[in-house]
Motif scaffolding. Structure first.
Motif, PDB file in Angstrom:
ATOM      1  N   VAL A   1       0.870  -1.178   0.000  1.00 23.82           N
ATOM      2  CA  VAL A   1       0.000   0.000   0.000  1.00 23.82           C
ATOM      3  C   VAL A   1       0.903   1.222   0.000  1.00 23.82           C
ATOM      4  N   PHE A   2       0.661   2.152  -0.931  1.00 27.99           N
ATOM      5  CA  PHE A   2       1.484   3.344  -1.071  1.00 27.99           C
ATOM      6  C   PHE A   2       0.743   4.562  -0.527  1.00 27.99           C
ATOM      7  N   ASP A   3       1.455   5.355   0.262  1.00 22.46           N
ATOM      8  CA  ASP A   3       0.874   6.583   0.818  1.00 22.46           C
ATOM      9  C   ASP A   3       0.815   7.699  -0.218  1.00 22.46           C
ATOM     10  N   LEU A   4       1.803   7.693  -1.118  1.00 23.72           N
ATOM     11  CA  LEU A   4       1.931   8.762  -2.109  1.00 23.72           C
ATOM     12  C   LEU A   4       2.451   8.159  -3.395  1.00 23.72           C
ATOM     13  N   VAL A   5       1.799   8.501  -4.508  1.00 20.03           N
ATOM     14  CA  VAL A   5       2.220   8.002  -5.820  1.00 20.03           C
ATOM     15  C   VAL A   5       2.397   9.190  -6.757  1.00 20.03           C
ATOM     16  N   PHE A   6       3.551   9.232  -7.415  1.00 18.49           N
ATOM     17  CA  PHE A   6       3.786  10.206  -8.482  1.00 18.49           C
ATOM     18  C   PHE A   6       3.646   9.479  -9.813  1.00 18.49           C
ATOM     19  N   MET A   7       2.865  10.054 -10.699  1.00 18.94           N
ATOM     20  CA  MET A   7       2.613   9.433 -12.002  1.00 18.94           C
ATOM     21  C   MET A   7       2.779  10.508 -13.069  1.00 18.94           C
ATOM     22  N   ASP A   8       3.939  10.481 -13.725  1.00 22.01           N
ATOM     23  CA  ASP A   8       4.289  11.510 -14.706  1.00 22.01           C
ATOM     24  C   ASP A   8       4.562  10.844 -16.056  1.00 22.01           C
ATOM     25  N   PRO A   9       3.505  10.304 -16.693  1.00 23.14           N
ATOM     26  CA  PRO A   9       3.711   9.574 -17.945  1.00 23.14           C
ATOM     27  C   PRO A   9       4.060  10.514 -19.095  1.00 23.14           C
ATOM     28  N   PRO A  10       4.649   9.967 -20.166  1.00 27.12           N
ATOM     29  CA  PRO A  10       4.880  10.805 -21.356  1.00 27.12           C
ATOM     30  C   PRO A  10       3.574  11.443 -21.815  1.00 27.12           C
ATOM     31  N   TYR A  11       3.625  12.699 -22.177  1.00 33.26           N
ATOM     32  CA  TYR A  11       2.395  13.382 -22.598  1.00 33.26           C
ATOM     33  C   TYR A  11       1.671  12.666 -23.737  1.00 33.26           C
ATOM     34  N   PRO A  12       2.369  12.025 -24.691  1.00 38.68           N
ATOM     35  CA  PRO A  12       1.641  11.332 -25.761  1.00 38.68           C
ATOM     36  C   PRO A  12       0.880  10.087 -25.298  1.00 38.68           C
ATOM     37  N   LEU A  13       1.151   9.591 -24.086  1.00 37.17           N
ATOM     38  CA  LEU A  13       0.445   8.397 -23.610  1.00 37.17           C
ATOM     39  C   LEU A  13      -1.054   8.675 -23.581  1.00 37.17           C
ATOM     40  N   GLY A  14      -1.836   7.785 -24.195  1.00 36.70           N
ATOM     41  CA  GLY A  14      -3.268   8.009 -24.327  1.00 36.70           C
ATOM     42  C   GLY A  14      -4.024   7.987 -23.007  1.00 36.70           C
ATOM     43  N   GLU A  15      -5.182   8.609 -23.006  1.00 38.67           N
ATOM     44  CA  GLU A  15      -5.991   8.694 -21.787  1.00 38.67           C
ATOM     45  C   GLU A  15      -6.466   7.316 -21.321  1.00 38.67           C
ATOM     46  N   ASP A  16      -6.745   6.408 -22.269  1.00 38.80           N
ATOM     47  CA  ASP A  16      -7.173   5.063 -21.873  1.00 38.80           C
ATOM     48  C   ASP A  16      -6.071   4.356 -21.087  1.00 38.80           C
TER      49      ASP A  16
END
Length: 200
Positions: free
Chosen positions: A119-134
Motif C-alpha cells: 500500500v502506497f501513501d503517495l504516488v507520483f505518475m508523470d507519464p509521457p504526454y503522448p500516452l493516451g488517456e485510456d
C-alpha cells in the motif's frame, strides 16, 4: 536538476543519458510539494514514483521525510541514473529501482488479499504526454488496489490534455495548472475491496 528542500537541499541529480525524459520544473515542484506538505502525507511515507526518469519527485519526497520510494521506469538509461542518484545521495538502502513497464510492475504486485500486498501513501505518475488517456485510466485502475483512504496520487499531464478519466473508486479532488503543465490530485472514494467489486 536539483533537490530544492529538505535534508538533501541543493543536491544535483544525474539525468538519463540519451533518454527522452521531461523533468518537472523547480517552480512546479515547489508548488506541488508545498501542497503535499499541507496534506501531511510526506513524513515516513511509502512512495511510488512511476515513469520516474531521474527520480526528481521521488528523491525530493525522500529529502522531505519519506521513508521508502519505489522507482519504476522502462528505460534502462533512466534506471541507471536512478541507481546512481540513490547511491550519490546515500539513499540506496531505502530506494528500490525497477526497470520495466509500469502496468507490468503493478500487475506483479501482490493483491490486497495477500499479506505481502503493498500500500502506497503517495504516488507520483508523470507519464509521457503522448500516452493516451485510456492507458492512464488503466494504470490508475491497477493502482487503486494499492492505496488506502489516506493515499494521494499525483498525476502530471499537459495542460491542454483533458482531466484524466477516473476508474471506479477514484476521484480527482484538486487540480492546478502551471503554464504547460497540469497537476491532478487523486484519491480513493471507497475502500479498495469496494473498488474491486465495482469493477467486476
Amino acid at each position: 536538476m536539483r533537490i530544492i528542500a529538505g535534508a538533501h537541499k541543493g543536491a544535483r541529480l544525474s539525468s538519463p543519458s540519451g533518454a527522452n525524459t521531461r523533468p518537472t520544473s523547480d517552480r512546479v515542484k515547489e508548488s506541488l510539494f508545498s501542497m503535499l506538505d499541507g496534506y501531511g502525507v510526506l513524513p515516513a511515507a511509502n512512495v511510488l514514483d512511476l515513469f520516474a526518469g531521474s527520480g526528481g519527485l521521488g528523491f525530493e519526497a525522500m529529502s522531505r521525510g519519506a521513508a521508502q520510494v519505489d522507482f519504476v521506469d522502462s528505460s534502462l538509461a533512466a534506471t541507471r541514473a536512478l541507481e546512481s542518484n540513490a547511491d550519490k545521495l546515500g539513499l540506496d538502502h531505502s530506494a528500490e529501482v525497477h526497470t520495466g513497464d509500469v502496468l507490468h510492475f503493478l500487475a506483479g504486485l501482490p493483491g490486497p488479499e495477500n499479506p505481502e500486498s503493498r500500500v502506497f501513501d503517495l504516488v507520483f505518475m508523470d507519464p509521457p504526454y503522448p500516452l493516451g488517456e485510456d492507458a492512464v485510466t488503466q494504470i490508475l485502475r491497477r493502482l487503486s488496489t494499492h492505496l488506502d483512504m489516506e493515499s494521494i496520487v499525483v498525476v502530471e499531464r499537459a495542460a491542454r490534455s483533458p482531466e484524466p478519466t477516473m476508474p471506479a473508486g477514484l476521484e480527482v479532488f484538486r487540480s492546478k495548472t502551471f503554464g504547460e503543465t497540469a497537476i491532478h490530485f487523486v484519491q480513493l472514494v471507497g475502500e479498495p475491496d469496494e473498488v474491486s467489486a465495482a469493477e467486476d
